[in-house]
Design a protein around this motif. Structure first.
Motif, PDB file in Angstrom:
ATOM      1  N   HIS A 310       0.807  -1.221   0.000  1.00 40.30           N
ATOM      2  CA  HIS A 310       0.000   0.000   0.000  1.00 40.30           C
ATOM      3  C   HIS A 310       0.843   1.277   0.000  1.00 40.30           C
ATOM      4  O   HIS A 310       0.428   2.281  -0.579  1.00 40.30           O
ATOM      5  CB  HIS A 310      -0.938   0.016   1.216  1.00 40.30           C
ATOM      6  N   VAL A 329     -13.638   2.498   2.608  1.00 37.46           N
ATOM      7  CA  VAL A 329     -12.541   1.647   2.118  1.00 37.46           C
ATOM      8  C   VAL A 329     -11.385   2.490   1.590  1.00 37.46           C
ATOM      9  O   VAL A 329     -10.213   2.112   1.731  1.00 37.46           O
ATOM     10  CB  VAL A 329     -13.042   0.650   1.041  1.00 37.46           C
ATOM     11  N   LYS A 332      -9.398   3.594   4.603  1.00 40.30           N
ATOM     12  CA  LYS A 332      -8.592   2.501   5.138  1.00 40.30           C
ATOM     13  C   LYS A 332      -7.307   2.341   4.326  1.00 40.30           C
ATOM     14  O   LYS A 332      -6.211   2.187   4.887  1.00 40.30           O
ATOM     15  CB  LYS A 332      -9.402   1.203   5.099  1.00 40.30           C
ATOM     16  N   ALA A 333      -7.431   2.386   2.988  1.00 40.10           N
ATOM     17  CA  ALA A 333      -6.246   2.271   2.130  1.00 40.10           C
ATOM     18  C   ALA A 333      -5.291   3.437   2.353  1.00 40.10           C
ATOM     19  O   ALA A 333      -4.059   3.267   2.410  1.00 40.10           O
ATOM     20  CB  ALA A 333      -6.672   2.203   0.666  1.00 40.10           C
ATOM     21  N   LEU A 336      -3.006   3.245   5.280  1.00 42.41           N
ATOM     22  CA  LEU A 336      -1.887   2.327   5.094  1.00 42.41           C
ATOM     23  C   LEU A 336      -0.842   2.893   4.131  1.00 42.41           C
ATOM     24  O   LEU A 336       0.095   2.204   3.746  1.00 42.41           O
ATOM     25  CB  LEU A 336      -2.402   0.972   4.578  1.00 42.41           C
ATOM     26  N   TRP A 391      -8.370  -8.020  -1.277  1.00 42.04           N
ATOM     27  CA  TRP A 391      -7.817  -6.818  -0.637  1.00 42.04           C
ATOM     28  C   TRP A 391      -7.908  -6.929   0.885  1.00 42.04           C
ATOM     29  O   TRP A 391      -6.930  -6.679   1.604  1.00 42.04           O
ATOM     30  CB  TRP A 391      -8.567  -5.586  -1.135  1.00 42.04           C
ATOM     31  N   LEU A 392      -9.065  -7.377   1.395  1.00 39.50           N
ATOM     32  CA  LEU A 392      -9.245  -7.499   2.836  1.00 39.50           C
ATOM     33  C   LEU A 392      -8.292  -8.523   3.428  1.00 39.50           C
ATOM     34  O   LEU A 392      -7.755  -8.343   4.531  1.00 39.50           O
ATOM     35  CB  LEU A 392     -10.701  -7.878   3.153  1.00 39.50           C
ATOM     36  N   LEU A 395      -4.811  -7.132   4.204  1.00 35.36           N
ATOM     37  CA  LEU A 395      -4.646  -6.062   5.180  1.00 35.36           C
ATOM     38  C   LEU A 395      -4.016  -6.577   6.479  1.00 35.36           C
ATOM     39  O   LEU A 395      -4.260  -7.696   6.899  1.00 35.36           O
ATOM     40  CB  LEU A 395      -6.005  -5.419   5.490  1.00 35.36           C
TER      41      LEU A 395
END
Length: 395
Positions: A310, A329, A332-333, A336, A391-392, A395
Motif C-alpha cells: 500500500h 474503504v 482505510k487504504a 496504510l 484486498w481485505l 490487510l
C-alpha cells in the motif's frame, strides 16, 4: 392515442412487404406477431389457424386482403368493424389516476432512482435480454436450467416487462415459458420484434456499448445450464464475426482470444469446453446452476497475486463494498499509505472491485473503471484487478 397495431399473415414475402409498406404509409404500427396489444390481423389465402385463433382470443379485428385494400383506398371500414375497434381500444385503456410520490421507483436505501440512470439501465437490460435469448436458443433447445433462468430473469427485471416497446416481446416469451418450447413461429416472431426495438432505439449502432451488453447477455445465455456445447460455440463465433467493431474491447477481446485457441486445431475437446465455460463465468460473474441468482454480478476476472503493498501505491475502488462505503474503504487504504483516485490512472497499480455490482455500471458485469483497467493491462501496463476479498485478506 398510440397507433393501431396490425399484423399480416398468410402472404408470400413480396405481398407481405407491399402490404406492410402501405400500412406504415397511413401510420399503422406493423407488427410481426399476434400479441395481446394487436388491433388488426390481415389474413391471406395461406393464413394458418393458430394466428387467427390467437387474434380472436385477444379480441383483434380480422380483415382479408380486399377489406384492407378498401380501407387503404377510402379510409373506411364497415360500421361493425369500427365499433369493434372502438370497443377494443376502450377495453385496453387503463383508468387515469393521479400521480403519487409512491409511484417513483426506489432503491434498497429508499432513495429514488435517478431519471438518467433509470433510462440507461432499461437500455442495458434490453440489450442483455437480446443476448440471453441468442444464447439459450443457440442449440435450438430450451433446457430446464435455461427455462428457469429466463423465467426468473423476466420476473426480477420488471423494468423490461414494463417498457412499452417490450410488451409484445414479453408476451411471446410468456407463451414460450408456458409450454417450455420455442417453436419456429415464436422464434421468428421473437427476433423480428427484438430487431424492431433495436432499430427504433439505435441499439445496433457499430461500436455501441449495447453490443458489449448483448455479448454479456449471450455469455449468460450459453452458460445458464452450466455447460457449453459446439452449437453454442458456433453461435458465439458467428456473433463475434458480425460485431467486429468491438473485438478489441474487453471482454470481447478475451473471448475472441480463447476461441482462437480452441478452434486452432479444428477439434473441440471436452476440456476446452470446460475451460471456455470457466472463462465465460468469470467474465459475467454468473453461476446460475450453483446460486440460482440471475441478477447482474461483478466480473470475477481477478489477478492471482499474493502480496498487495500500500505504501505510496496507487489504488482505485469501484462497485459496492460489503465492508463499508466507498469513502470508508478509501480511508482505510489511505491510512496504510496508499494514494487513492476516483478513476483509473496510469499511476494506478490496484483496482479493487466491490463484491456487489453497481446498478449504474454501464455494463452488466463491469463499469468504465474496470474497462479502462483491462484495456491498460492488455497494453502492458502493470495494473492489477483484485476483489474486495483479496484486498481485505491482505490487510
Amino acid at each position: 392515442m398510440k397507433a393501431f397495431e396490425i399484423c399480416f399473415t398468410g402472404f408470400n414475402a413480396g405481398e407481405r412487404n407491399e402490404l406492410e409498406t402501405l400500412a406504415a404509409s397511413i401510420s399503422l404500427l406493423v407488427k410481426k406477431s399476434v400479441t395481446k396489444n394487436l388491433h388488426i390481423l390481415c389474413i391471406g389465402d395461406n393464413a394458418g389457424p393458430s394466428k387467427k385463433d390467437k387474434a380472436r382470443e385477444f379480441g383483434a379485428l380480422i380483415l382479408n386482403k380486399s377489406q384492407f385494400a378498401h380501407f387503404i383506398d377510402t379510409g373506411e371500414l364497415p360500421i361493425t368493424a369500427v365499433e369493434h375497434l372502438l370497443t377494443l381500444v376502450e377495453s385496453r385503456t387503463p383508468p387515469k389516476r393521479k400521480y403519487s410520490p409512491s409511484d417513483t421507483p426506489l432503491n434498497k436505501d429508499a432513495q429514488p432512482y435517478g431519471r438518467f440512470n433509470q433510462v440507461a439501465n432499461i437500455e442495458k437490460a434490453i440489450s442483455s435480454l437480446h443476448g440471453i435469448l441468442l444464447g439459450i436458443t443457440a442449440d435450438s433447445k430450451l433446457k430446464p436450467a435455461e427455462h428457469a433462468f429466463l423465467d426468473l430473469w423476466l420476473r426480477t427485471h420488471g423494468e423490461v416487462s414494463d417498457d412499452p416497446d417490450m410488451v409484445d416481446i414479453v408476451d411471446v416469451l410468456n407463451d414460450v415459458l408456458e409450454d417450455g418450447i420455442i417453436d419456429d413461429d415464436e422464434y421468428d416472431d421473437l427476433f423480428c420484434l427484438i430487431n424492431d426495438v433495436n432499430d427504433v432505439r439505435g441499439f445496433n449502432e457499430p461500436g455501441s456499448h449495447n453490443q458489449i451488453n448483448q455479448l454479456l447477455g449471450l455469455l449468460q445465455g450459453i452458460s445458464a445450464d452450466d455447460e457449453i456445447n459446439e452449437k453454442e460455440i458456433d453461435a458465439l463465433v458467428i456473433w463475434l464475426d458480425a460485431n467486429q467493431q468491438i473485438l478489441d474491447k474487453w471482454p470481447a477481446s478475451v473471448v475472441t482470444s480463447k476461441l482462437c485457441e480452441i478452434l486452432e486445431d479444428g477439434i473441440i475437446t471436452e476440456d476446452e469446453k470446460k475451460d471456455l465455460l470457466l472463462t465465460v463465468q468469470k467474465i459475467t460473474g454468473n453461476h446460475f446452476c450453483e446460486t440460482g441468482d440471475v441478477t447482474d454480478n461483478t466480473t470475477e476476472c481477478f489477478d492471482d497475486i499474493s502480496e498487495i503493498p500500500h505504501d505510496n501505491i496507487g489504488f482505485c475502488f469501484t462497485g459496492k463494498f460489503k465492508s463499508g462505503s466507498r469513502k470508508t474503504v478509501e480511508s482505510k487504504a489511505q491510512s496504510l499509505g496508499a494514494m487513492t483516485s476516483k478513476d483509473v490512472l496510469l499511476s494506478t497499480q490496484f483496482l479493487v472491485i466491490g463484491t456487489l455490482a453497481s446498478r449504474d455500471w454501464k455494463y452488466l458485469s463491469h463499469g468504465r473503471k474496470i474497462e479502462k483497467a483491462m484495456s491498460l493491462k492488455e497494453k502492458g501496463h502493470d495494473v492489477y484487478v483484485i476483489s474486495e476479498e483479496q484486498w481485505l485478506a491482505a490487510l
